[in-house]
Scaffold this active site. Sequence first.
Site, mmCIF file in Angstrom:
data_model
loop_
_atom_site.group_PDB
_atom_site.id
_atom_site.type_symbol
_atom_site.label_atom_id
_atom_site.label_comp_id
_atom_site.label_asym_id
_atom_site.label_seq_id
_atom_site.Cartn_x
_atom_site.Cartn_y
_atom_site.Cartn_z
ATOM 1 N N ASP A 67 12.017 -5.906 -39.097
ATOM 2 C CA ASP A 67 12.902 -7.071 -38.980
ATOM 3 C C ASP A 67 12.141 -8.278 -38.430
ATOM 4 O OD1 ASP A 67 12.676 -5.878 -36.473
ATOM 5 O OD2 ASP A 67 14.797 -5.433 -36.255
ATOM 6 N N ASN A 136 24.020 -0.150 -28.325
ATOM 7 C CA ASN A 136 25.279 -0.057 -29.081
ATOM 8 C C ASN A 136 25.112 0.731 -30.383
ATOM 9 O OD1 ASN A 136 23.811 -1.773 -30.652
ATOM 10 N ND2 ASN A 136 25.175 -3.534 -30.474
ATOM 11 N N HIS A 138 22.699 0.323 -32.687
ATOM 12 C CA HIS A 138 22.115 -0.371 -33.838
ATOM 13 C C HIS A 138 20.713 0.138 -34.160
ATOM 14 C CE1 HIS A 138 20.424 -3.680 -31.033
ATOM 15 N NE2 HIS A 138 19.386 -3.107 -31.575
ATOM 16 N N GLU A 143 23.606 -4.456 -36.626
ATOM 17 C CA GLU A 143 24.534 -4.325 -35.506
ATOM 18 C C GLU A 143 25.775 -3.547 -35.966
ATOM 19 O OE1 GLU A 143 23.773 -5.068 -32.580
ATOM 20 O OE2 GLU A 143 22.539 -6.878 -32.476
HETATM 21 C C1 GLP Z 1 15.979 -4.719 -31.171
HETATM 22 C C2 GLP Z 1 15.132 -4.349 -32.375
HETATM 23 C C3 GLP Z 1 15.274 -2.865 -32.712
HETATM 24 C C4 GLP Z 1 15.019 -2.023 -31.470
HETATM 25 C C5 GLP Z 1 16.039 -2.380 -30.405
HETATM 26 C C6 GLP Z 1 15.888 -1.569 -29.128
HETATM 27 O O1 GLP Z 1 17.280 -4.883 -31.514
HETATM 28 N N1 GLP Z 1 15.502 -5.138 -33.518
HETATM 29 O O2 GLP Z 1 14.372 -2.516 -33.751
HETATM 30 O O3 GLP Z 1 15.120 -0.655 -31.792
HETATM 31 O O4 GLP Z 1 15.887 -3.765 -30.100
HETATM 32 O O5 GLP Z 1 14.810 -2.053 -28.372
HETATM 33 P P1 GLP Z 1 14.208 -1.341 -27.096
HETATM 34 O O6 GLP Z 1 13.273 -0.308 -27.633
HETATM 35 O O7 GLP Z 1 13.496 -2.437 -26.375
HETATM 36 O O8 GLP Z 1 15.323 -0.746 -26.327
#
Ligand code: GLP
Length: 270
Positions: A67, A136, A138, A143
């Site tokens: 992304d 949440n 995602h 989302e």
């Molecule tokens: C963002 C990214 C996701 C990632 C998520 C959780 O939303 N787009 O790809 O998995 O954050 O991030 P973290 O690993 O910092 O908890």
Amino acid sequence: MEVIIKNDYDGVCTESAAIIQEACRHKSSPVLGFPTGKTPLGLYEKLIGFYNQGGIDFASITAFNLDEYVGLEASHPQSFAYYMDNHLFRYVNIKRENVFRLNGQPGNIEEHCRSYEKKIQEVGGIDVQILGIGKNGHIAFNEPGSSLSSRTRLKILTRETVEANKPFFLNEREVPRFCLTMGIGTIVEAKMVLLLAAGKDKAESVARAIEGPVTASIPASALQLHARAIFVIDEAAASGLTNRDYYRWAYESKDRALDPLKIIPTKLKK
Ligand code: GLP
């Protein structure tokens, strides 16, 4: 679905790196999908370690970023392109022409997303899609409420994400409200999906993703429909799982299951 529970975050990263290394050994030109966030940082360190020891050769690997924020140049320190370069790609021998990323400043968004999907198809699809998970539920920037068959597209970030990102930008107007993300339908087409999660604050979303109903309200639950989805999680992230003893048991029994004769009770053996 396979659930692997490790004692701690380091164990999650070591196990995940070993799975990726093994998957790459079986393909001459492996295609990997890479996420950002805090969770994969330890994994990328392990992969760099494997590379330095000659255990993995990135020269044959093709990479797709999962992304990107809309509005940021690839050189912006908060862009996902910058993140991947600075946490993995610059330390390994991946070929620049084999790194594909969503462009945060595309001329035509729809056309750009379509050509990203097309590029994934042209290289034969993604072999291993690595993922983190949001609190949440995602995955990528899909989302809750994202269609389970969604493709790469523009998404509007949640108010919470925009708020959480404010400290990382000098100026409030610079904080992105939009992103480009692979869709859930794109992600589940990967041959293998490897989701990493660590820490207590992921326990609820992990439990709902693995043991709850398949629902757009928890995008990661779509992985229940995937034939080769592996969750590698630490004890804290596993703490909400009802069947965690079974997952541990299944993992310990895996080597024996590879040789079915070993699991036939002695009495039945001739
Ligand atoms: C963002 C990214 C996701 C990632 C998520 C959780 O939303 N787009 O790809 O998995 O954050 O991030 P973290 O690993 O910092 O908890």
